[in-house]
Design a protein around this motif. Structure first.
Motif, PDB file in Angstrom:
ATOM      1  N   ARG A  35      12.286  48.514  66.818  1.00 27.52           N
ATOM      2  CA  ARG A  35      11.879  49.398  65.871  1.00 27.52           C
ATOM      3  C   ARG A  35      12.978  50.169  65.209  1.00 27.52           C
ATOM      4  O   ARG A  35      13.302  50.192  64.138  1.00 27.52           O
ATOM      5  CB  ARG A  35      10.826  50.565  66.302  1.00 27.52           C
ATOM      6  CG  ARG A  35       9.433  50.083  66.310  1.00 27.52           C
ATOM      7  CD  ARG A  35       8.649  51.031  66.962  1.00 27.52           C
ATOM      8  NE  ARG A  35       7.162  50.542  66.919  1.00 27.52           N
ATOM      9  CZ  ARG A  35       6.324  51.054  67.843  1.00 27.52           C
ATOM     10  NH1 ARG A  35       6.519  52.304  68.202  1.00 27.52           N
ATOM     11  NH2 ARG A  35       5.034  50.777  67.890  1.00 27.52           N
ATOM     12  N   SER A  37      16.256  48.842  65.445  1.00 24.98           N
ATOM     13  CA  SER A  37      16.929  47.920  64.531  1.00 24.98           C
ATOM     14  C   SER A  37      16.472  47.528  63.324  1.00 24.98           C
ATOM     15  O   SER A  37      17.076  47.228  62.167  1.00 24.98           O
ATOM     16  CB  SER A  37      17.080  46.539  65.138  1.00 24.98           C
ATOM     17  OG  SER A  37      15.938  45.975  65.508  1.00 24.98           O
ATOM     18  N   THR A  38      15.159  47.505  63.036  1.00 25.75           N
ATOM     19  CA  THR A  38      14.274  47.195  61.776  1.00 25.75           C
ATOM     20  C   THR A  38      14.638  48.563  61.168  1.00 25.75           C
ATOM     21  O   THR A  38      14.759  48.534  59.670  1.00 25.75           O
ATOM     22  CB  THR A  38      12.796  47.303  62.005  1.00 25.75           C
ATOM     23  OG1 THR A  38      12.555  46.118  63.028  1.00 25.75           O
ATOM     24  CG2 THR A  38      12.267  47.115  60.810  1.00 25.75           C
ATOM     25  N   ALA A  39      14.813  49.815  61.573  1.00 29.18           N
ATOM     26  CA  ALA A  39      14.922  51.179  60.651  1.00 29.18           C
ATOM     27  C   ALA A  39      16.635  50.882  60.278  1.00 29.18           C
ATOM     28  O   ALA A  39      16.784  51.230  58.811  1.00 29.18           O
ATOM     29  CB  ALA A  39      14.749  52.108  61.614  1.00 29.18           C
ATOM     30  N   CYS A  41      18.190  48.017  59.475  1.00 26.95           N
ATOM     31  CA  CYS A  41      17.944  47.123  58.394  1.00 26.95           C
ATOM     32  C   CYS A  41      17.293  47.533  57.151  1.00 26.95           C
ATOM     33  O   CYS A  41      17.950  47.356  56.333  1.00 26.95           O
ATOM     34  CB  CYS A  41      17.280  45.677  58.912  1.00 26.95           C
ATOM     35  SG  CYS A  41      18.202  44.780  60.139  1.00 26.95           S
ATOM     36  N   ILE A  42      16.489  48.345  57.311  1.00 25.54           N
ATOM     37  CA  ILE A  42      15.709  48.765  55.937  1.00 25.54           C
ATOM     38  C   ILE A  42      16.533  49.830  55.350  1.00 25.54           C
ATOM     39  O   ILE A  42      16.674  49.904  54.193  1.00 25.54           O
ATOM     40  CB  ILE A  42      14.482  49.559  56.596  1.00 25.54           C
ATOM     41  CG1 ILE A  42      13.232  48.441  56.865  1.00 25.54           C
ATOM     42  CG2 ILE A  42      13.865  50.196  55.336  1.00 25.54           C
ATOM     43  CD1 ILE A  42      11.939  48.771  57.346  1.00 25.54           C
ATOM     44  N   THR A  43      17.293  50.698  56.294  1.00 32.67           N
ATOM     45  CA  THR A  43      18.105  51.773  55.690  1.00 32.67           C
ATOM     46  C   THR A  43      19.513  51.147  55.070  1.00 32.67           C
ATOM     47  O   THR A  43      19.800  51.629  54.050  1.00 32.67           O
ATOM     48  CB  THR A  43      18.611  52.643  56.702  1.00 32.67           C
ATOM     49  OG1 THR A  43      17.773  53.300  57.418  1.00 32.67           O
ATOM     50  CG2 THR A  43      19.581  53.571  56.371  1.00 32.67           C
ATOM     51  N   TRP A  45      19.164  48.116  53.479  1.00 33.63           N
ATOM     52  CA  TRP A  45      18.838  47.401  52.306  1.00 33.63           C
ATOM     53  C   TRP A  45      18.763  48.361  51.295  1.00 33.63           C
ATOM     54  O   TRP A  45      18.860  48.264  50.140  1.00 33.63           O
ATOM     55  CB  TRP A  45      17.626  46.632  52.705  1.00 33.63           C
ATOM     56  CG  TRP A  45      18.283  45.133  53.280  1.00 33.63           C
ATOM     57  CD1 TRP A  45      17.826  44.641  54.324  1.00 33.63           C
ATOM     58  CD2 TRP A  45      18.697  44.211  52.397  1.00 33.63           C
ATOM     59  NE1 TRP A  45      18.554  43.322  54.528  1.00 33.63           N
ATOM     60  CE2 TRP A  45      19.019  43.038  53.311  1.00 33.63           C
ATOM     61  CE3 TRP A  45      19.406  43.978  51.031  1.00 33.63           C
ATOM     62  CZ2 TRP A  45      19.617  41.702  52.799  1.00 33.63           C
ATOM     63  CZ3 TRP A  45      19.807  42.759  50.844  1.00 33.63           C
ATOM     64  CH2 TRP A  45      20.009  41.659  51.701  1.00 33.63           C
ATOM     65  N   LEU A  46      17.967  49.385  51.728  1.00 27.28           N
ATOM     66  CA  LEU A  46      17.981  50.529  50.769  1.00 27.28           C
ATOM     67  C   LEU A  46      19.246  50.975  50.233  1.00 27.28           C
ATOM     68  O   LEU A  46      19.546  51.451  48.967  1.00 27.28           O
ATOM     69  CB  LEU A  46      16.887  51.712  51.296  1.00 27.28           C
ATOM     70  CG  LEU A  46      15.595  51.625  51.431  1.00 27.28           C
ATOM     71  CD1 LEU A  46      14.959  52.616  52.474  1.00 27.28           C
ATOM     72  CD2 LEU A  46      14.836  51.125  50.268  1.00 27.28           C
ATOM     73  N   GLY A  60      25.498  50.089  53.458  1.00 26.19           N
ATOM     74  CA  GLY A  60      24.404  49.363  53.491  1.00 26.19           C
ATOM     75  C   GLY A  60      24.690  48.068  54.311  1.00 26.19           C
ATOM     76  O   GLY A  60      24.051  47.501  55.006  1.00 26.19           O
ATOM     77  N   THR A  64      23.079  47.114  57.902  1.00 33.73           N
ATOM     78  CA  THR A  64      22.327  45.868  57.908  1.00 33.73           C
ATOM     79  C   THR A  64      22.778  45.026  59.036  1.00 33.73           C
ATOM     80  O   THR A  64      22.181  44.300  59.780  1.00 33.73           O
ATOM     81  CB  THR A  64      22.371  45.132  56.551  1.00 33.73           C
ATOM     82  OG1 THR A  64      21.836  45.924  55.623  1.00 33.73           O
ATOM     83  CG2 THR A  64      21.381  43.741  56.770  1.00 33.73           C
ATOM     84  N   GLY A  67      21.839  46.225  62.370  1.00 35.80           N
ATOM     85  CA  GLY A  67      20.429  45.919  62.952  1.00 35.80           C
ATOM     86  C   GLY A  67      20.208  44.520  63.106  1.00 35.80           C
ATOM     87  O   GLY A  67      19.660  44.189  64.007  1.00 35.80           O
TER      88      GLY A  67
END
Length: 84
Positions: A35, A37-39, A41-43, A45-46, A60, A64, A67
């Motif tokens: 979770r 690492s997904t956060a 990656c999402i941060t 990409w945002l 970014g 990425t 993550g």
């Protein structure tokens, strides 16, 4: 030259994520590490999506990569539990 700098931050982030992923997984467990690492990656990409300057692109790309580095360690152990 700036293009190579931005792209190499993904690799640097992935290396640092891979180095720290063992400690993160030991402390938080596999599910929470995934979770986390997904956060990251999402941060990342945002930050890439909403970037207005080169520094937010660097931020970014690094997040990425970090993550991706963490998930590369955590994900490899998860498949052995499912298939055995």
């Amino acid at each position: 030259m700036a293009v190579f700098h931005v792209c190499s931050l993904v690799t640097i982030g992935a290396m640092l994520g891979d180095v720290t992923s063992g400690q993160i997984t030991d402390f938080f467990g596999r599910k929470r590490a995934m979770r986390m690492s997904t956060a990251f990656c999402i941060t990342g990409w945002l930050a890439l999506f909403f970037s207005k300057d080169p520094y937010s692109l660097d931020f970014g790309r690094f997040f990425t990569g970090y993550g991706i580095g963490v998930i590369s360690y955590v994900q490899n152990g998860t498949g052995s539990y499912i298939y055995s």
